[in-house]
Design a protein around this motif. Structure first.
Motif, PDB file in Angstrom:
ATOM      1  N   GLN A  27      -1.708   5.114   6.863  1.00  0.00           N
ATOM      2  CA  GLN A  27      -1.264   3.759   6.544  1.00  0.00           C
ATOM      3  C   GLN A  27      -0.812   3.010   7.802  1.00  0.00           C
ATOM      4  O   GLN A  27      -1.116   1.828   7.976  1.00  0.00           O
ATOM      5  CB  GLN A  27      -0.122   3.811   5.531  1.00  0.00           C
ATOM      6  CG  GLN A  27      -0.545   4.197   4.128  1.00  0.00           C
ATOM      7  CD  GLN A  27      -1.378   3.119   3.469  1.00  0.00           C
ATOM      8  OE1 GLN A  27      -1.044   1.947   3.520  1.00  0.00           O
ATOM      9  NE2 GLN A  27      -2.490   3.520   2.872  1.00  0.00           N
ATOM     10  N   ASN A  52      -6.177   8.441   4.128  1.00  0.00           N
ATOM     11  CA  ASN A  52      -5.783   7.062   3.830  1.00  0.00           C
ATOM     12  C   ASN A  52      -4.474   6.988   3.069  1.00  0.00           C
ATOM     13  O   ASN A  52      -3.724   6.014   3.194  1.00  0.00           O
ATOM     14  CB  ASN A  52      -6.881   6.359   3.030  1.00  0.00           C
ATOM     15  CG  ASN A  52      -8.084   6.030   3.896  1.00  0.00           C
ATOM     16  OD1 ASN A  52      -7.949   5.865   5.096  1.00  0.00           O
ATOM     17  ND2 ASN A  52      -9.253   5.958   3.280  1.00  0.00           N
ATOM     18  N   SER A 111       8.099   5.606   3.101  1.00  0.00           N
ATOM     19  CA  SER A 111       7.576   5.307   1.764  1.00  0.00           C
ATOM     20  C   SER A 111       8.621   5.470   0.675  1.00  0.00           C
ATOM     21  O   SER A 111       8.412   5.031  -0.458  1.00  0.00           O
ATOM     22  CB  SER A 111       6.392   6.237   1.464  1.00  0.00           C
ATOM     23  OG  SER A 111       6.799   7.597   1.560  1.00  0.00           O
ATOM     24  N   SER A 144       0.813  -1.225   0.000  1.00  0.00           N
ATOM     25  CA  SER A 144       0.000   0.000   0.000  1.00  0.00           C
ATOM     26  C   SER A 144       0.844   1.273   0.000  1.00  0.00           C
ATOM     27  O   SER A 144       0.343   2.354  -0.307  1.00  0.00           O
ATOM     28  CB  SER A 144      -0.929   0.006   1.219  1.00  0.00           C
ATOM     29  OG  SER A 144      -0.181  -0.085   2.414  1.00  0.00           O
ATOM     30  N   VAL A 171       1.110   6.137  -1.425  1.00  0.00           N
ATOM     31  CA  VAL A 171       1.170   7.206  -0.421  1.00  0.00           C
ATOM     32  C   VAL A 171       1.603   8.524  -1.074  1.00  0.00           C
ATOM     33  O   VAL A 171       2.522   8.550  -1.891  1.00  0.00           O
ATOM     34  CB  VAL A 171       2.137   6.829   0.720  1.00  0.00           C
ATOM     35  CG1 VAL A 171       2.413   8.021   1.625  1.00  0.00           C
ATOM     36  CG2 VAL A 171       1.573   5.678   1.535  1.00  0.00           C
TER      37      VAL A 171
END
Length: 589
Positions: A413, A407, A538, A387, A391
């Motif tokens: 996250q 989200n 990320s 996921s 981001v």
């Protein structure tokens, strides 16, 4: 006159590069007495006097000088000086020498010209693990990252069996204290110095002690399993044959102690020839500039200062050429010396190489004893999260009506990933332990989570701040119930405020805080309790990092930022494991 000398067992040991002569002994004595007070006479001035301890059959030659020295005093407006008596004694036994000295001028230039220092590996090989207790050890980590622990010390009745040697291969032991029977001995591996606790003794007794130490050195065999787990000494010539320097770090802490705490006057010569005395403010700015890790290019030039500063490769040492540092002058024992010469003389710098298993520290080169095998264990702490590829921000947009984080933000996250935990707290901003703190009774786990967003990259700089935060807060992970209850009653009972925008986002993201008291009591006494320090980023891709690290482990040439990335992740893992915390990094696949 020499019979009046009463000395302790505290000596440095050297082997001659060629034959011991009047010239090289005189050079050491003259260097030592450079700080002799003007018009003062030598109280003792013996030169290469042959003696023997008839009762022990030890023959030796000694040279000694005792004299009055002067040290400038900087707290007084007028020129006054501390008057201190200094001495140097040089023993010659079996083609080696031992130097005992106190309060004299620096002799490293003279000793390095004519002698090789007995290295720490030989000193450590003079005893076996079974015969000694390791009571103290000081270690230098093989890193120059400004977000990593660089040094640490441990003490115990006997460190063997107590000190974890996990990843010890990347730690350089530079000082250790051992007990051998009734004898307590300290060894400074970087300076070739041995100190043994004793009363003051006459010159002949000290000569016999020196003879014993040299016998131990001459018959030494590596037999310490404890020390063999740490980084090993290697010849610089061998290292330079296979790899190149990529970065340098000045030991700014040692310079701070000398320049600031000792109030040593520092001057700078401008391009117009004017001499300026640096104020404490300017000294502090100088130290700040020297705290930076400077990269080195293929020509050994300091990046950003290519025309004025570079490294110099010698057979046994690395030198520094720097015009700016040469223009800064300071006083040592009343003598003027450039800052560059001071740094080089006392080896106050570290150099890392393109091959990360090597490091130059305190004038010696060391190799990671664990080798590249550690790469796999480092990669194991990277946990990919699919996921993360979507981001777009760290915290998202915070509005007065916000009740949750976006989200597609890192904070959102993290809360999704830990939705199964019993409690989730947002500790971001102010006096924080982490961005998020989570508690899970079923797994008996406490997690501190630090988050950062950025574009995908292997750059070490992106990870610096995040790892710095994680390491800084490791100690807070062993909080008491009262400390956590204080957080709950104050910060965690508030709404999240960012950029002066008050939101409806509760800092207690999950869980009933009114029941936290009994919950904490049961959690903290659970024998299964473990702690995780999680870095959530990320910008890091496990696939890209794995490829770069595996290229490096096979000997392929990689960029300097990949080496630094390995070092700072390794430093984070070691710092966490040292206090029984599990290191984890959430990243992109």
């Amino acid at each position: 006159m020499s019979k009046r000398l009463q000395l302790t067992k505290n000596a440095q040991f050297f082997a001659p590069k060629a034959q011991i002569t009047d010239e090289n002994i005189s050079a050491i004595l003259d260097a030592a007495s450079e700080n002799k007070a003007d018009n003062a006479e030598f109280i003792i001035n013996d030169f290469r006097v042959k003696c023997d301890c008839s009762d022990k059959g030890v023959q030796y030659t000694y040279s000694a000088r005792v004299f009055l020295s002067e040290r400038p005093v900087y707290f007084f407006s007028e020129e006054i000086a501390d008057k201190i008596y200094a001495f140097i004694v040089i023993f010659e036994i079996d083609d080696r020498i031992a130097v005992l000295k106190k309060s004299c001028a620096n002799v490293s230039g003279a000793t390095e010209k004519y002698f090789d220092q007995i290295n720490g590996a030989l000193l450590a090989a003079t005893f076996s693990d079974d015969a000694v207790e390791f009571q103290k050890i000081s270690l230098r980590n093989m890193t120059i990252s400004d977000r990593a622990l660089r040094a640490r010390s441990y003490e115990a009745a006997d460190l063997k069996g107590l000190l974890s040697t996990h990843a010890a291969g990347r730690s350089i032991p530079y000082f250790f204290k051992i007990r051998q029977g009734h004898s307590l001995k300290s060894i400074s591996a970087h300076s070739g110095r041995v100190v043994e606790s004793s009363d003051r003794e006459a010159l002949g007794e000290i000569a016999c002690w020196v003879y014993e130490q040299l016998n131990l050195i001459g018959n030494s065999t590596p037999n310490s399993k404890f020390l063999s787990a740490f980084a090993k000494l290697v010849e610089l010539e061998q290292v330079l044959a296979v790899t190149e320097p990529v970065a340098i770090l000045i030991d700014s802490a040692a310079l701070y102690d000398f320049l600031i705490k000792s109030e040593v006057p520092v001057t700078y010569k401008t391009r117009h020839g004017r001499i300026i005395t640096l104020s404490d403010g300017r000294k502090n700015r100088l130290i700040e500039n020297l705290e930076i890790v400077y990269d080195v290019n293929d020509k050994l030039e300091i990046i950003g200062h290519e025309t004025t500063s570079r490294l110099k490769k010698n057979i046994k040492s690395i030198g520094i050429f720097s015009k700016p540092l040469s223009q800064i002058k300071l006083s040592e024992n009343g003598k003027e010396i450039s800052l560059r010469n001071y740094i080089v003389r006392y080896n106050l710098f570290s150099v890392c190489f393109r091959d990360p298993k090597f490091m130059y520290f305190m004038g010696r080169c060391f190799e990671d004893a664990s080798g590249v095998s550690e790469v796999e264990s480092i990669l194991d702490i990277l946990i990919p999260q699919k996921s993360f590829s979507g981001v777009t921000s760290e915290k998202g947009a915070i509005q007065p009506s916000s009740t949750s984080f976006d989200n597609l933000s890192m904070f959102g996250q993290v809360e999704d990933l830990h939705a199964g935990d019993d409690y989730i707290f947002c500790d971001d901003l102010g006096f924080e332990w982490a961005d998020h703190v989570t508690l899970n009774k079923a797994q008996s786990c406490i997690s501190f989570i630090h988050s950062k967003h950025g574009e995908k990259s292997k750059s070490a700089s992106n990870l610096h701040d995040l790892i710095g935060q994680g390491i800084k807060n490791l100690g807070n992970m062993y909080f008491t119930k009262d400390q956590f209850m204080d957080k709950c009653q104050n910060k965690f009972s508030e709404m999240y405020v960012r950029d002066k925008i008050s939101s409806q986002l509760s800092r207690t993201r999950k869980g009933n805080v009114s029941l936290i008291g009994d919950y904490l009591t049961n959690l903290l006494k659970d024998y299964r309790l473990h702690r995780k320090c999680i870095l959530s980023c990320s910008f890091l891709s496990k696939e890209e990092v794995s490829l770069a690290f595996k290229e490096m482990s096979t000997g392929k040439k990689v960029s300097g930022n990949v080496i630094q990335l390995l070092w700072i992740i390794s430093s984070f893992a070691h710092a966490a494991k040292d206090i029984n915390v599990i290191p984890v990094i959430y990243c992109q696949p």
